[in-house]
Scaffold this active site. Structure first.
Site, PDB file in Angstrom:
ATOM      1  N   ASP A 292      -4.175  -7.920   6.548  1.00 38.50           N
ATOM      2  CA  ASP A 292      -3.987  -7.411   5.311  1.00 38.50           C
ATOM      3  C   ASP A 292      -4.775  -8.037   4.288  1.00 38.50           C
ATOM      4  O   ASP A 292      -4.760  -9.006   4.007  1.00 38.50           O
ATOM      5  CB  ASP A 292      -2.526  -7.540   4.876  1.00 38.50           C
ATOM      6  CG  ASP A 292      -2.189  -6.584   3.602  1.00 38.50           C
ATOM      7  OD1 ASP A 292      -3.082  -6.138   3.260  1.00 38.50           O
ATOM      8  OD2 ASP A 292      -0.968  -6.189   3.646  1.00 38.50           O
TER       9      ASP A 292
ATOM     10  N   CYS B 218      -2.776  -0.338   1.360  1.00 37.97           N
ATOM     11  CA  CYS B 218      -1.961  -0.603   2.520  1.00 37.97           C
ATOM     12  C   CYS B 218      -1.316   0.646   3.146  1.00 37.97           C
ATOM     13  O   CYS B 218      -1.716   0.976   4.392  1.00 37.97           O
ATOM     14  CB  CYS B 218      -0.742  -1.564   2.306  1.00 37.97           C
ATOM     15  SG  CYS B 218      -1.505  -3.278   1.751  1.00 37.97           S
TER      16      CYS B 218
ATOM     17  N   HIS C 256       5.454  -1.116   6.214  1.00 31.28           N
ATOM     18  CA  HIS C 256       4.859  -0.484   4.879  1.00 31.28           C
ATOM     19  C   HIS C 256       4.640   1.095   5.109  1.00 31.28           C
ATOM     20  O   HIS C 256       3.925   1.635   4.570  1.00 31.28           O
ATOM     21  CB  HIS C 256       3.652  -1.101   4.510  1.00 31.28           C
ATOM     22  CG  HIS C 256       3.749  -0.993   3.031  1.00 31.28           C
ATOM     23  ND1 HIS C 256       2.619  -1.709   2.324  1.00 31.28           N
ATOM     24  CD2 HIS C 256       4.437  -0.531   1.819  1.00 31.28           C
ATOM     25  CE1 HIS C 256       3.011  -1.687   1.045  1.00 31.28           C
ATOM     26  NE2 HIS C 256       3.856  -0.692   0.911  1.00 31.28           N
TER      27      HIS C 256
ATOM     28  N   ASP D 159      -6.462  -3.746   7.071  1.00 28.90           N
ATOM     29  CA  ASP D 159      -6.075  -2.321   6.486  1.00 28.90           C
ATOM     30  C   ASP D 159      -7.144  -2.221   5.536  1.00 28.90           C
ATOM     31  O   ASP D 159      -7.493  -0.928   4.981  1.00 28.90           O
ATOM     32  CB  ASP D 159      -4.981  -2.384   6.027  1.00 28.90           C
ATOM     33  CG  ASP D 159      -4.269  -3.239   5.194  1.00 28.90           C
ATOM     34  OD1 ASP D 159      -5.394  -4.200   4.897  1.00 28.90           O
ATOM     35  OD2 ASP D 159      -3.087  -3.457   4.572  1.00 28.90           O
TER      36      ASP D 159
END
Length: 511
Positions: free
Chosen positions: A57, A97, A147, A303
């Site tokens: 991330d 994200c 998410h 991401d």
């Protein structure tokens, strides 16, 4: 008479020897023919590959040793890069994200799914990669950050909303790395990873690999880490101590006004990155231990990236069209196809291409809903697709300052071109100006290139039916109900950004 008989006998014997030699030679020729026929036949992969997808991330493309970062230590990724197809012009379709993750799961663009803001719920009508993998005979697993559920960052996600993933140790979103939660199996009991969650999640992934190494069905394991996303200061002290502030070198595109803050964030950012590199090394060692290296299709990527003060944009920022935000690492290793040596690929790749490319390599049918391109032939044949350009975008920016604009962008092997609602905005030659410090869009020498790339951009937009409108138009189209004070509402995550009293909901389209 006896001598004559012996002479005939000798002649007979010689003839038989010649015939035997000819038979042996014929047999040899036949064997050679068979071998040549087999060697000329394309290799048949009898067993479908296991798939391991490692998703970091906020790890930007430049923040590895193999990419030339002078600070970070990533020995395991550096070695993996040598063994992989290194797509060094990979971009996040939307560098934030939830939109990235929705595109990864569906192979579709944010304008097609309506997933263009954080914390949205992925419509149940969308076919996801987990469901398609199960249909293709795979065992599926998901560990870490999800998410995509849109019901609050600490909410329980029941099995029917896990989009085909069977083994489940995940949470919607939690960046409290030393006390992060997850849910497992069918239980709605909130559990917590032991210690630093990157290490704990890795151990769980290693055990999953060991448990499924010899099962009849192949497995597809997605490991979604929260690091090196902020908060950066919570990285393990063991790793932070390796990055003294006075030894960190910031790139030239970080202005003096941002250097102090950037250094503070960079210390933890690089510490998180090195800790994650260690974990990736542990995963790779487990594959070797279980004899799974050759027939495992492994991807390492992120991401989106991290600005760290570049171009005067605040540290911790993403969303903007610049390389630090939009470009991500993308390593793909599948030794059964390409052997032990990798290849540097200049041809660009964007998020919707990942789903069909994985399925192309695994010889699985690609759903018709997928909008990305199957690039598996690049890995199989080692030949890039010339003149390829890919699309990335931002619909509803919440960054403040010069880069707070809606945009559509094209990435080629050499250039980045960005268009705002006002027209051509940015043009960079990434080969000669990797820090993107010289905007060429208004330079008359590049007017033809601007027109060419603008035409490519519009071609790509037409393919997905996007006419590039103001953000509010898409918000209205998808019936989104947002918090009154911002387009990016957050819930239950004090370190993530603006707070919202509600989770965004859809009214109508996509549900």
């Amino acid at each position: 008479m006896k001598k004559k008989r012996n002479r005939y006998s000798s002649f007979y014997s010689q003839c038989m020897q010649k015939m035997q030699q000819f038979q042996c030679f014929g047999t040899l020729l036949f064997c050679v023919f068979i071998c040549l026929s087999v060697s000329c036949t394309p290799k048949v992969e009898e067993k479908k590959p296991n798939i391991i997808y490692i998703l970091a991330d906020q790890w930007r493309a430049s923040a590895t040793g193999y990419a030339g970062d002078p600070n970070v230590r990533t020995p395991n990724l550096d070695q993996l890069a040598k063994e992989s197809f290194n797509f060094r012009n990979a971009v996040s379709v939307m560098p934030i994200c939830t939109p990235y993750r929705a595109s990864l799961m569906t192979g579709r663009y944010p304008t097609s799914t309506g997933m263009f803001l954080n914390d949205l719920h992925l419509p149940p009508t969308e076919l996801c990669i987990g469901d398609a993998l199960v249909s293709g005979g795979y065992q599926t697993a998901y560990i870490g950050k999800w998410h995509l559920d849109g019901q609050g960052r600490h909410s329980y996600i029941p099995p029917e909303r896990r989009r085909g993933f069977q083994y489940w140790k995940a949470a919607e979103c939690d960046h409290n790395y030393n006390h992060s939660h997850y849910y497992a199996g069918d239980s709605d009991e909130k559990r917590y990873w032991e210690g630093y969650d990157t290490f704990a999640q890795t151990k769980d992934a290693q055990q999953y690999i060991r448990d499924h190494a010899e099962m009849e069905k192949p497995f597809a394991l997605f490991i979604s880490y929260g690091t090196p996303h902020f908060p950066h200061h919570t990285a393990p002290e063991e790793f932070k101590s390796r990055y003294p502030l006075d030894e960190i070198t910031l790139p030239a595109n970080v202005p003096d006004s941002k250097k102090s803050e950037a250094l503070q964030e960079a210390q933890g950012y690089y510490a998180h990155s090195e800790a994650l590199d260690k974990s990736i090394g542990d995963l790779l060692a487990t594959l070797t231990e279980m004899g799974l290296d050759e027939n495992t299709l492994l991807v390492f990527t992120s991401d989106h990236g991290e600005m760290l003060g570049a171009h005067g944009v605040r540290p911790k920022a993403k969303q903007v069209p610049l390389g630090e935000s939009a470009r991500v690492p993308f390593l793909l290793r599948y030794p059964a196809i390409h052997g032990e040596k990798g290849m540097v690929v200049d041809m660009p790749i964007t998020t919707p291409d990942i789903f069909p490319t994985l399925f192309g390599l695994a010889r699985l049918p690609i759903p018709e809903t997928v909008e990305g391109e199957d690039l598996s032939s690049v890995v199989r044949d080692g030949v890039e697709k010339e003149e390829r350009a890919v699309l990335y975008m931002q619909l509803a920016p919440w960054e403040r300052g010069d880069y707070s604009r809606e945009y559509r962008a094209v990435k080629t092997g050499r250039h980045t071109y960005v268009r705002s609602l006002d027209g051509p905005w940015l043009l960079f030659d990434d080969s000669t100006d990797p820090l993107q410090m010289s905007n060429l869009v208004s330079n008359p020498k590049y007017s033809d290139l601007v027109q060419e790339l603008d035409a490519k951009l519009h071609d790509l937009l037409r393919e997905i039916g996007d006419d590039f409108r103001p953000a509010q138009s898409y918000i209205d189209e998808w019936g989104l109900v947002l918090a009154p004070h911002g387009s990016i509402p957050y819930t239950n995550d004090s370190d993530a950004g603006p707070q919202s009293p509600q989770t965004p909901q859809r009214q109508g389209k996509g549900e």
